[in-house]
Write a protein that holds these residues in place. Sequence first.
Motif, mmCIF file in Angstrom:
data_model
loop_
_atom_site.group_PDB
_atom_site.id
_atom_site.type_symbol
_atom_site.label_atom_id
_atom_site.label_comp_id
_atom_site.label_asym_id
_atom_site.label_seq_id
_atom_site.Cartn_x
_atom_site.Cartn_y
_atom_site.Cartn_z
ATOM 1 N N ALA A 88 15.337 -25.144 -45.542
ATOM 2 C CA ALA A 88 15.897 -25.441 -44.208
ATOM 3 C C ALA A 88 15.230 -26.012 -43.169
ATOM 4 C CB ALA A 88 17.170 -24.553 -43.914
ATOM 5 N N THR A 89 14.407 -24.767 -42.758
ATOM 6 C CA THR A 89 13.301 -24.830 -41.889
ATOM 7 C C THR A 89 12.496 -26.095 -42.101
ATOM 8 O OG1 THR A 89 13.242 -22.467 -41.559
ATOM 9 C CG2 THR A 89 11.501 -23.780 -40.705
ATOM 10 N N LEU A 90 11.830 -26.281 -43.281
ATOM 11 C CA LEU A 90 11.182 -27.478 -43.483
ATOM 12 C C LEU A 90 11.664 -28.777 -43.023
ATOM 13 C CD1 LEU A 90 9.233 -26.108 -46.655
ATOM 14 C CD2 LEU A 90 8.110 -26.244 -44.255
ATOM 15 N N VAL A 91 12.910 -28.982 -43.447
ATOM 16 C CA VAL A 91 13.743 -29.864 -43.585
ATOM 17 C C VAL A 91 14.153 -30.430 -42.189
ATOM 18 C CG1 VAL A 91 15.730 -31.200 -44.037
ATOM 19 C CG2 VAL A 91 14.623 -29.803 -45.824
ATOM 20 N N SER A 92 14.375 -29.484 -41.243
ATOM 21 C CA SER A 92 14.645 -29.402 -39.962
ATOM 22 C C SER A 92 13.246 -29.999 -38.964
ATOM 23 C CB SER A 92 15.210 -27.986 -39.220
ATOM 24 O OG SER A 92 14.165 -27.033 -39.267
ATOM 25 N N PHE A 93 12.081 -29.348 -39.660
ATOM 26 C CA PHE A 93 11.017 -29.985 -39.104
ATOM 27 C C PHE A 93 10.670 -31.465 -39.141
ATOM 28 C CE2 PHE A 93 6.454 -31.004 -40.294
ATOM 29 C CZ PHE A 93 5.937 -31.136 -38.852
ATOM 30 N N GLY A 94 10.757 -32.135 -40.176
ATOM 31 C CA GLY A 94 10.559 -33.216 -40.411
ATOM 32 C C GLY A 94 11.505 -34.179 -39.797
ATOM 33 N N VAL A 95 13.036 -33.822 -40.079
ATOM 34 C CA VAL A 95 14.045 -34.695 -39.314
ATOM 35 C C VAL A 95 13.793 -34.687 -37.828
ATOM 36 C CG1 VAL A 95 16.361 -34.968 -39.337
ATOM 37 C CG2 VAL A 95 15.314 -34.569 -41.607
ATOM 38 N N GLY A 96 13.538 -33.492 -37.523
ATOM 39 C CA GLY A 96 13.509 -33.258 -35.860
ATOM 40 C C GLY A 96 12.457 -33.952 -35.148
ATOM 41 N N PRO A 142 16.168 -20.542 -49.611
ATOM 42 C CA PRO A 142 17.022 -21.522 -48.787
ATOM 43 C C PRO A 142 16.580 -21.388 -47.532
ATOM 44 C CG PRO A 142 18.157 -20.301 -50.392
ATOM 45 C CD PRO A 142 17.167 -19.443 -50.376
ATOM 46 N N THR A 143 16.300 -20.490 -46.857
ATOM 47 C CA THR A 143 16.008 -20.681 -45.418
ATOM 48 C C THR A 143 14.849 -21.430 -45.066
ATOM 49 O OG1 THR A 143 17.275 -18.486 -45.121
ATOM 50 C CG2 THR A 143 15.709 -19.132 -43.226
ATOM 51 N N ILE A 144 13.692 -21.127 -45.818
ATOM 52 C CA ILE A 144 12.444 -21.798 -45.781
ATOM 53 C C ILE A 144 12.640 -23.308 -45.755
ATOM 54 C CG2 ILE A 144 10.258 -22.105 -46.532
ATOM 55 C CD1 ILE A 144 9.938 -19.141 -47.177
ATOM 56 N N ILE A 181 15.783 -21.483 -38.439
ATOM 57 C CA ILE A 181 15.439 -22.626 -38.844
ATOM 58 C C ILE A 181 15.404 -23.463 -37.620
ATOM 59 C CG2 ILE A 181 16.991 -22.649 -40.916
ATOM 60 C CD1 ILE A 181 18.863 -24.311 -39.755
ATOM 61 N N GLN A 182 15.651 -22.899 -36.574
ATOM 62 C CA GLN A 182 15.220 -23.765 -35.410
ATOM 63 C C GLN A 182 13.790 -23.797 -35.113
ATOM 64 O OE1 GLN A 182 17.757 -21.845 -32.341
ATOM 65 N NE2 GLN A 182 19.200 -23.395 -32.571
ATOM 66 N N ILE A 183 13.023 -22.786 -35.549
ATOM 67 C CA ILE A 183 11.648 -22.663 -35.567
ATOM 68 C C ILE A 183 10.860 -23.871 -36.089
ATOM 69 C CG2 ILE A 183 9.494 -21.427 -36.490
ATOM 70 C CD1 ILE A 183 10.931 -18.850 -36.458
ATOM 71 N N GLY A 184 11.659 -24.459 -37.322
ATOM 72 C CA GLY A 184 10.887 -25.826 -37.780
ATOM 73 C C GLY A 184 11.332 -26.876 -36.645
ATOM 74 N N THR A 185 12.396 -26.889 -35.971
ATOM 75 C CA THR A 185 12.447 -28.159 -35.147
ATOM 76 C C THR A 185 11.571 -27.913 -33.863
ATOM 77 O OG1 THR A 185 14.338 -26.906 -34.257
ATOM 78 C CG2 THR A 185 14.806 -28.949 -35.568
ATOM 79 N N GLU A 186 11.238 -26.630 -33.451
ATOM 80 C CA GLU A 186 10.145 -26.474 -32.537
ATOM 81 C C GLU A 186 8.825 -26.905 -32.775
ATOM 82 O OE1 GLU A 186 11.059 -26.039 -29.397
ATOM 83 O OE2 GLU A 186 13.286 -26.396 -30.188
ATOM 84 N N LEU A 187 8.478 -26.397 -34.064
ATOM 85 C CA LEU A 187 7.251 -26.913 -34.693
ATOM 86 C C LEU A 187 7.047 -28.417 -34.562
ATOM 87 C CD1 LEU A 187 6.805 -24.847 -37.886
ATOM 88 C CD2 LEU A 187 5.569 -24.573 -35.736
#
Length: 278
Positions: free
Chosen positions: A223-231, A219-221, A47-53
């Motif tokens: 969490a990744t999408l949410v982490s992207f937007g918030v990040g 659920p992993t996808i 899910i850290q991939i989302g924040t790095e995006l």
Amino acid sequence: MGWFEALVLGLVQGLTEFLPISSSAHLRITAALAGWDDPGAAFTAVIQIGTELAVILYFGEKIGRIIRAWFRSLYSRKYRHDPDARLGWLVIIGSIPIVVFGLLFQDDIHHTFRDLRITATVLIVFGVVLAIADRVGAQTRDLDHLTVPHGLGYGFAQALALIPGVSRSGGTVSAGLLLGYRRAEATEYAFLLAVPAVFGSGLYELTKIGEGTGPRWGPTILATLVSFGVGYAVIAWLMNFIKTRSYLPFVVYRIALGVLLFVLMATGALDPAAGPQF
């Protein structure tokens, strides 16, 4: 792992990845306090991939320049002294330590390092380190002063973040401040340095999603999408915050959280190994 759990953990990841307070520690602590299973190192890495995006989107123009100049430096001598090409090489060099230590300590990353007593300890210790760095750092250098030894120094600090509680951004920013870099420059390089490390780790751990008792793909996808937007929102806020403010509020928070964890564990309200390990 259910959908609600994934939503909460995605929010936590996005809110804490770029602040010097350790996202992996907060994912671990959130799950333990909620009575959920430990999401595990694989879920955290993916899910850290989302924040790095979010980093790629926010610093897209600069990252594009770095990539183009770096590729040109491979075949054109005149680009070998280009600041962007040089920064590209230093990001690669700074990524070496976390790759080496990540491979050497795979079992510890998935098991030993996830003990909440270790998390509480390093939250406090590296909070103090950040306070000292922010206080004594000369803050006179920008990224044009970055050298190979400095890049490796940042890299070793980033590798320490394999232990939940250290914080990838907190460790690398502390190293940058101690080396004399300004807050904004130290933070920017920390973000850039994280991109290859996080994508490498996330892609490496992808094969473990959906296996056995591990988190499912859906659920992993989420969490990744949410982490992207918030990040993305957190990056924008933090880059403005550090222009006029110190890291002291994060230092206080880290120490208070570490002390609270020790109190909860000492009173039996929290098990240091809460949740099965994947």
